[in-house]
Design a protein around this motif. Structure first.
Motif, PDB file in Angstrom:
ATOM      1  N   ASP A  91     -12.601  34.186  19.925  1.00 22.62           N
ATOM      2  CA  ASP A  91     -13.520  34.494  18.829  1.00 22.62           C
ATOM      3  C   ASP A  91     -14.774  33.632  18.908  1.00 22.62           C
ATOM      4  OD1 ASP A  91     -11.762  36.324  17.981  1.00 22.62           O
ATOM      5  OD2 ASP A  91     -11.100  35.245  16.169  1.00 22.62           O
ATOM      6  N   GLU A  92     -14.601  32.379  19.341  1.00 14.92           N
ATOM      7  CA  GLU A  92     -15.744  31.476  19.413  1.00 14.92           C
ATOM      8  C   GLU A  92     -16.718  31.901  20.512  1.00 14.92           C
ATOM      9  OE1 GLU A  92     -12.599  30.544  19.238  1.00 14.92           O
ATOM     10  OE2 GLU A  92     -12.591  29.783  17.176  1.00 14.92           O
ATOM     11  N   GLU A  93     -16.178  32.481  21.608  1.00 15.45           N
ATOM     12  CA  GLU A  93     -17.026  32.867  22.731  1.00 15.45           C
ATOM     13  C   GLU A  93     -17.732  34.200  22.501  1.00 15.45           C
ATOM     14  OE1 GLU A  93     -14.557  30.767  26.385  1.00 15.45           O
ATOM     15  OE2 GLU A  93     -13.982  32.776  25.695  1.00 15.45           O
ATOM     16  N   LEU A  94     -17.105  35.070  21.720  1.00 12.03           N
ATOM     17  CA  LEU A  94     -17.716  36.364  21.432  1.00 12.03           C
ATOM     18  C   LEU A  94     -18.867  36.189  20.456  1.00 12.03           C
ATOM     19  CD1 LEU A  94     -14.523  38.561  20.967  1.00 12.03           C
ATOM     20  CD2 LEU A  94     -16.096  38.627  22.894  1.00 12.03           C
ATOM     21  N   ARG A  95     -19.855  37.080  20.543  1.00  8.39           N
ATOM     22  CA  ARG A  95     -20.979  37.013  19.618  1.00  8.39           C
ATOM     23  C   ARG A  95     -21.537  38.410  19.362  1.00  8.39           C
ATOM     24  NH1 ARG A  95     -25.959  36.889  22.108  1.00  8.39           N
ATOM     25  NH2 ARG A  95     -26.832  35.718  20.354  1.00  8.39           N
ATOM     26  N   CYS A  96     -22.368  38.479  18.366  1.00  8.68           N
ATOM     27  CA  CYS A  96     -23.070  39.710  18.005  1.00  8.68           C
ATOM     28  C   CYS A  96     -22.087  40.869  17.763  1.00  8.68           C
ATOM     29  CB  CYS A  96     -24.113  40.058  19.060  1.00  8.68           C
ATOM     30  SG  CYS A  96     -25.345  38.758  19.301  1.00  8.68           S
ATOM     31  N   TYR A  97     -22.389  42.050  18.270  1.00 10.03           N
ATOM     32  CA  TYR A  97     -21.563  43.214  17.943  1.00 10.03           C
ATOM     33  C   TYR A  97     -20.167  43.112  18.522  1.00 10.03           C
ATOM     34  CZ  TYR A  97     -20.065  48.004  17.164  1.00 10.03           C
ATOM     35  OH  TYR A  97     -19.371  49.114  16.762  1.00 10.03           O
ATOM     36  N   LEU A  98     -20.028  42.464  19.679  1.00  7.00           N
ATOM     37  CA  LEU A  98     -18.692  42.278  20.255  1.00  7.00           C
ATOM     38  C   LEU A  98     -17.792  41.535  19.270  1.00  7.00           C
ATOM     39  CD1 LEU A  98     -19.619  41.227  23.906  1.00  7.00           C
ATOM     40  CD2 LEU A  98     -18.660  43.414  23.171  1.00  7.00           C
ATOM     41  N   LYS A  99     -18.350  40.498  18.670  1.00  7.82           N
ATOM     42  CA  LYS A  99     -17.568  39.731  17.702  1.00  7.82           C
ATOM     43  C   LYS A  99     -17.370  40.529  16.420  1.00  7.82           C
ATOM     44  CE  LYS A  99     -17.194  35.197  15.525  1.00  7.82           C
ATOM     45  NZ  LYS A  99     -17.791  33.844  15.385  1.00  7.82           N
ATOM     46  N   ALA A 100     -18.413  41.260  15.993  1.00  5.80           N
ATOM     47  CA  ALA A 100     -18.314  42.055  14.767  1.00  5.80           C
ATOM     48  C   ALA A 100     -17.180  43.070  14.870  1.00  5.80           C
ATOM     49  CB  ALA A 100     -19.635  42.780  14.501  1.00  5.80           C
ATOM     50  N   LYS A 101     -17.068  43.697  16.033  1.00  2.00           N
ATOM     51  CA  LYS A 101     -16.035  44.713  16.188  1.00  2.00           C
ATOM     52  C   LYS A 101     -14.640  44.096  16.189  1.00  2.00           C
ATOM     53  CE  LYS A 101     -14.654  48.823  18.623  1.00  2.00           C
ATOM     54  NZ  LYS A 101     -14.878  49.766  19.717  1.00  2.00           N
ATOM     55  N   LYS A 102     -14.519  42.936  16.834  1.00  2.00           N
ATOM     56  CA  LYS A 102     -13.206  42.287  16.842  1.00  2.00           C
ATOM     57  C   LYS A 102     -12.830  41.815  15.433  1.00  2.00           C
ATOM     58  CE  LYS A 102     -10.289  39.302  19.593  1.00  2.00           C
ATOM     59  NZ  LYS A 102     -10.173  38.493  20.823  1.00  2.00           N
ATOM     60  N   LEU A 103     -13.808  41.295  14.707  1.00  6.39           N
ATOM     61  CA  LEU A 103     -13.558  40.895  13.311  1.00  6.39           C
ATOM     62  C   LEU A 103     -13.133  42.101  12.472  1.00  6.39           C
ATOM     63  CD1 LEU A 103     -16.635  38.529  12.808  1.00  6.39           C
ATOM     64  CD2 LEU A 103     -14.226  37.821  12.774  1.00  6.39           C
ATOM     65  N   PHE A 104     -13.794  43.231  12.717  1.00  4.71           N
ATOM     66  CA  PHE A 104     -13.455  44.459  11.985  1.00  4.71           C
ATOM     67  C   PHE A 104     -12.002  44.848  12.216  1.00  4.71           C
ATOM     68  CE2 PHE A 104     -12.974  49.090  12.068  1.00  4.71           C
ATOM     69  CZ  PHE A 104     -13.376  49.428  10.786  1.00  4.71           C
ATOM     70  N   HIS A 105     -11.570  44.830  13.448  1.00  3.21           N
ATOM     71  CA  HIS A 105     -10.214  45.292  13.770  1.00  3.21           C
ATOM     72  C   HIS A 105      -9.136  44.274  13.415  1.00  3.21           C
ATOM     73  CE1 HIS A 105     -10.873  49.210  15.560  1.00  3.21           C
ATOM     74  NE2 HIS A 105     -11.989  48.727  16.089  1.00  3.21           N
ATOM     75  N   THR A 106      -9.541  43.059  13.120  1.00  2.00           N
ATOM     76  CA  THR A 106      -8.565  42.060  12.651  1.00  2.00           C
ATOM     77  C   THR A 106      -8.640  41.866  11.133  1.00  2.00           C
ATOM     78  OG1 THR A 106     -10.152  40.306  13.197  1.00  2.00           O
ATOM     79  CG2 THR A 106      -8.451  40.823  14.846  1.00  2.00           C
ATOM     80  N   GLY A 107      -9.436  42.702  10.475  1.00  2.00           N
ATOM     81  CA  GLY A 107      -9.508  42.663   9.015  1.00  2.00           C
ATOM     82  C   GLY A 107     -10.323  41.531   8.444  1.00  2.00           C
ATOM     83  N   LYS A 108     -11.148  40.861   9.277  1.00  2.00           N
ATOM     84  CA  LYS A 108     -12.006  39.768   8.794  1.00  2.00           C
ATOM     85  C   LYS A 108     -13.396  40.333   8.503  1.00  2.00           C
ATOM     86  CE  LYS A 108      -9.384  36.452  11.598  1.00  2.00           C
ATOM     87  NZ  LYS A 108      -9.434  35.499  12.760  1.00  2.00           N
ATOM     88  N   TYR A 109     -13.485  41.056   7.370  1.00  2.00           N
ATOM     89  CA  TYR A 109     -14.661  41.872   7.115  1.00  2.00           C
ATOM     90  C   TYR A 109     -15.889  41.082   6.655  1.00  2.00           C
ATOM     91  CZ  TYR A 109     -11.109  45.537   7.207  1.00  2.00           C
ATOM     92  OH  TYR A 109     -10.089  46.367   7.576  1.00  2.00           O
ATOM     93  N   SER A 136     -15.532  52.744  14.681  1.00  2.00           N
ATOM     94  CA  SER A 136     -14.333  52.156  14.068  1.00  2.00           C
ATOM     95  C   SER A 136     -13.076  52.270  14.915  1.00  2.00           C
ATOM     96  CB  SER A 136     -14.081  52.790  12.691  1.00  2.00           C
ATOM     97  OG  SER A 136     -13.841  54.180  12.828  1.00  2.00           O
ATOM     98  N   LEU A 137     -13.069  53.148  15.931  1.00  2.00           N
ATOM     99  CA  LEU A 137     -11.876  53.271  16.763  1.00  2.00           C
ATOM    100  C   LEU A 137     -11.843  52.156  17.801  1.00  2.00           C
ATOM    101  CD1 LEU A 137     -11.786  57.131  17.436  1.00  2.00           C
ATOM    102  CD2 LEU A 137     -10.555  55.831  15.684  1.00  2.00           C
ATOM    103  N   GLU A 138     -10.650  51.722  18.148  1.00  2.00           N
ATOM    104  CA  GLU A 138     -10.519  50.657  19.149  1.00  2.00           C
ATOM    105  C   GLU A 138     -11.021  51.111  20.511  1.00  2.00           C
ATOM    106  OE1 GLU A 138      -6.729  48.816  19.333  1.00  2.00           O
ATOM    107  OE2 GLU A 138      -6.613  48.404  17.184  1.00  2.00           O
ATOM    108  N   THR A 139     -11.006  52.432  20.743  1.00  2.00           N
ATOM    109  CA  THR A 139     -11.462  52.959  22.035  1.00  2.00           C
ATOM    110  C   THR A 139     -12.973  53.146  22.096  1.00  2.00           C
ATOM    111  OG1 THR A 139     -11.013  55.178  21.195  1.00  2.00           O
ATOM    112  CG2 THR A 139      -9.290  54.125  22.503  1.00  2.00           C
ATOM    113  N   ASP A 140     -13.659  53.035  20.954  1.00  2.00           N
ATOM    114  CA  ASP A 140     -15.116  53.147  20.965  1.00  2.00           C
ATOM    115  C   ASP A 140     -15.704  51.974  21.745  1.00  2.00           C
ATOM    116  OD1 ASP A 140     -15.242  55.461  19.412  1.00  2.00           O
ATOM    117  OD2 ASP A 140     -15.150  54.308  17.543  1.00  2.00           O
ATOM    118  N   PRO A 141     -16.812  52.224  22.476  1.00  2.00           N
ATOM    119  CA  PRO A 141     -17.415  51.112  23.226  1.00  2.00           C
ATOM    120  C   PRO A 141     -18.020  50.074  22.292  1.00  2.00           C
ATOM    121  CG  PRO A 141     -18.816  53.090  23.310  1.00  2.00           C
ATOM    122  CD  PRO A 141     -17.524  53.491  22.659  1.00  2.00           C
ATOM    123  N   PRO A 142     -17.837  48.808  22.607  1.00  2.00           N
ATOM    124  CA  PRO A 142     -16.986  48.273  23.688  1.00  2.00           C
ATOM    125  C   PRO A 142     -15.516  48.310  23.273  1.00  2.00           C
ATOM    126  CG  PRO A 142     -17.935  46.479  22.453  1.00  2.00           C
ATOM    127  CD  PRO A 142     -18.518  47.728  21.868  1.00  2.00           C
TER     128      PRO A 142
END
Length: 575
Positions: A257-275, A242-248
């Motif tokens: 957002d369109e180019e990101l996928r899988c966990y990379l996208k999941a983490k960015k969605l998490f930190h932008t509140g798009k749960y 959950s931390l922004e410093t956690d990998p990745p």
């Protein structure tokens, strides 16, 4: 000897929240105490020992029969009045009852009923109740109910007959009828009838469990509010996901957002509140056997837990825990969450076993001790909780939330040990927390809670205000402040308005709905109370939570029914 019982609430009951519904003092949430009282028009009720037939009816001057029967029996004399003859038959019945000759006892009580003048209602009620006692010994519960009902018709506040009928209803599996009778007994006896309180407590749990089982099975899974999700993840100092410093790291996630996928996208969605899209992207990471599949397993399982879908989360948690090549931080966090899930389901042994395994796996992980400390508080093992929070702070002295809970646990322990010196030290520690961690809202809220319990209402209010200012989107602080004002200023409407502010912030705040429901019960607004409880039930994340809420709702409904029947009306002592 008959004793007079006033129909007013005044006792206390520590288990469940039945006391709050019924009328005994109880802390609402964790701050304010509220009392639900009754005023009754009508006379007193008579109460006898529950284990034996009544020896001396109201108004009788007879001596009770001794256990041996010597010298106590009054044989029927030709010049006796019908009532005296009935009393003599009853006394013979008591003698047979004590000797366990129940058929003979029943014949004598029946004779007393047949002889007794119809205008001697109190005596007739006693004879019916005694016959019910004998039939109870024979397991004839339908006849017990019939006799007790006749006794209650003759004496509407006859709590001994009510409780015997309640037990018969329990044997027959009629839980609601049992609860109705036990509720009446508890109210009429001022909540001093411990057996009645225990039976009512059990009925509420069983009824709530039955109602929740089907409702929970058919519920539509939903995520809680964004604020709740944020608060949940904030309870971990480092969970590996959950931390922004956690990998990745967020800064390493190149692309839109369109180019990101899988966990990379999941983490960015998490930190932008798009749960809402987090789980699907974690699934894609897992199915593609991606680099971050273990992080994705933990994130997906966590979101399933937040949705109240433990059965969906368990396979992912189990799989991650068994993966020896996974980061031990991730595996330990999975054990913490599985252990907490067991606790929410009421299974403390497997919960503690998971935490013990987590300690073996990652002994220097502060989150293990922090969350185990919370579980120990729930189990009322306050001394163990203090040790866990202390260990957490040793491993991470920059975690304000753990420091605040450690301080409050020490305060709780001082209360249990009744140590003024320890209490003074704990209050100083809570105060220190607010200066050491000035941005930790929990520190101000727990200090306020302790001050409220100490009667330091003005100081508590100021600290609740600071907690609200630090976390304006956190609805619970508004609820606790409303409860403080209920306890302090007895301002019911003002308190309700404060609690409703929580719902403006977060319409999914089940704590606010539950608290409003309880207050409306105290005000006698049962329809409003049931509506609030229903809203809370819709938001329940576990079957145990739903069971508890159904119990409150059923208690409100039964209390209203009993109050109307007994001509009892609630009033608020602080209005």
């Amino acid at each position: 000897m008959a004793e007079n019982v006033q129909g007013s609430g005044g006792g206390s009951w520590s288990k469940w929240q039945i006391a709050l519904i019924f009328g005994a003092p109880l802390a609402l949430g964790a701050t304010a105490a509220a009392v639900y009282c009754y005023s009754k028009s009508g006379g007193d009720s008579s109460q006898d020992d529950e284990k034996t037939p009544t020896n001396t009816p109201s108004g009788s001057g007879e001596k009770p029969v001794s256990a041996s029967g010597d010298g106590g029996e009054m044989p029927i004399q030709p010049d006796q009045t019908p009532l005296e003859k009935a009393q003599a038959s009853k006394n013979r019945g008591n003698k047979y009852f004590k000797a366990s000759h129940y058929d003979q006892a029943i014949r004598c009580y029946t004779e007393a009923i047949d002889i007794c003048p119809v205008d001697k209602k109190a005596d007739l009620a006693t004879f019916y109740q005694n016959r019910a006692a004998a039939r109870e010994q024979q397991g004839k519960y339908a006849e017990v109910i019939s006799d007790c009902s006749k006794a209650i018709d003759l004496n509407p506040t006859y709590t001994k007959a009510m409780f015997r009928r309640a037990k018969a209803h329990d044997h027959n599996g009629d839980k609601l009828l049992c609860l109705e009778d036990t509720t009446a007994v508890c109210i009429l006896e001022g909540f001093n009838h411990q057996q009645g309180m225990m039976l009512a407590d059990r009925m509420l749990k069983e009824i709530g469990k039955e109602k929740a089982k089907d409702r929970y099975k058919n519920r539509v899974p939903q995520l809680p509010s964004g604020q709740f999700i944020h608060s949940y993840f904030s309870s971990f100092s480092n969970d590996g996901i959950s931390l922004e410093t956690d990998p990745p790291a967020i800064g390493d996630e190149a692309g839109t957002d369109e180019e990101l996928r899988c966990y990379l996208k999941a983490k960015k969605l998490f930190h932008t509140g798009k749960y809402d899209e987090v789980v699907q992207n974690c699934i894609e990471e897992i199915e593609s056997d991606g680099e971050y599949k273990y992080e994705a397993l933990l994130m997906k399982a966590t979101f399933f837990l937040l949705m109240g879908q433990a059965e969906w989360a368990v396979p992912d948690l189990d799989q991650l825990i068994e993966k020896e090549d996974a980061d031990k931080k991730l595996r330990a966090n999975a054990l913490i969450k599985r252990g907490s899930m067991h606790m929410q389901e009421g299974n403390s042994a497997p919960a503690m076993a998971d935490f013990a395994t987590a300690v073996e796996l990652d002994p220097d992980n502060p989150d293990i001790y922090h969350h185990r400390g919370q579980l120990n508080l729930l189990l009322e093992k306050v001394d163990e909780a203090v040790k866990d929070f202390e260990k957490c702070n040793e491993l991470n002295n920059d975690f304000g939330l753990a420091f605040a809970q450690h301080s409050y646990a020490k305060y709780r322990l001082s209360m249990l040990q009744q140590s003024p010196l320890q209490m003074q030290n704990a209050m100083q520690m809570l105060d220190t927390c607010t200066t050491k961690f000035p941005k930790c809202a929990e520190g101000f809220a727990l200090l306020a809670q302790a001050q409220n319990e100490q009667g330091l209402f003005a100081q508590a209010d100021e600290n609740f205000k600071k907690a609200v200012k630090l976390e304006p989107d956190n609805p619970t602080a508004h609820v606790h402040r409303g409860l403080l004002h209920l306890n302090w200023k007895k301002d019911v409407q003002g308190s309700i308005d404060m609690i409703k502010e929580a719902l403006k912030i977060d319409e999914k705040c089940d704590f606010a709905y539950e608290t409003l429901g309880t207050i409306e019960v105290q005000r006698g607004n049962m329809d409003a109370a049931k509506e609030y409880f229903e809203n809370a039930i819709n938001l329940a994340r576990t079957e145990m939570e739903m069971t508890h809420l159904y119990s409150l709702s059923v208690a409100a409904e039964i209390q209203s029914k009993v109050a109307n029947k007994l001509n009892i009306k609630p009033h608020m002592p602080f209005t």
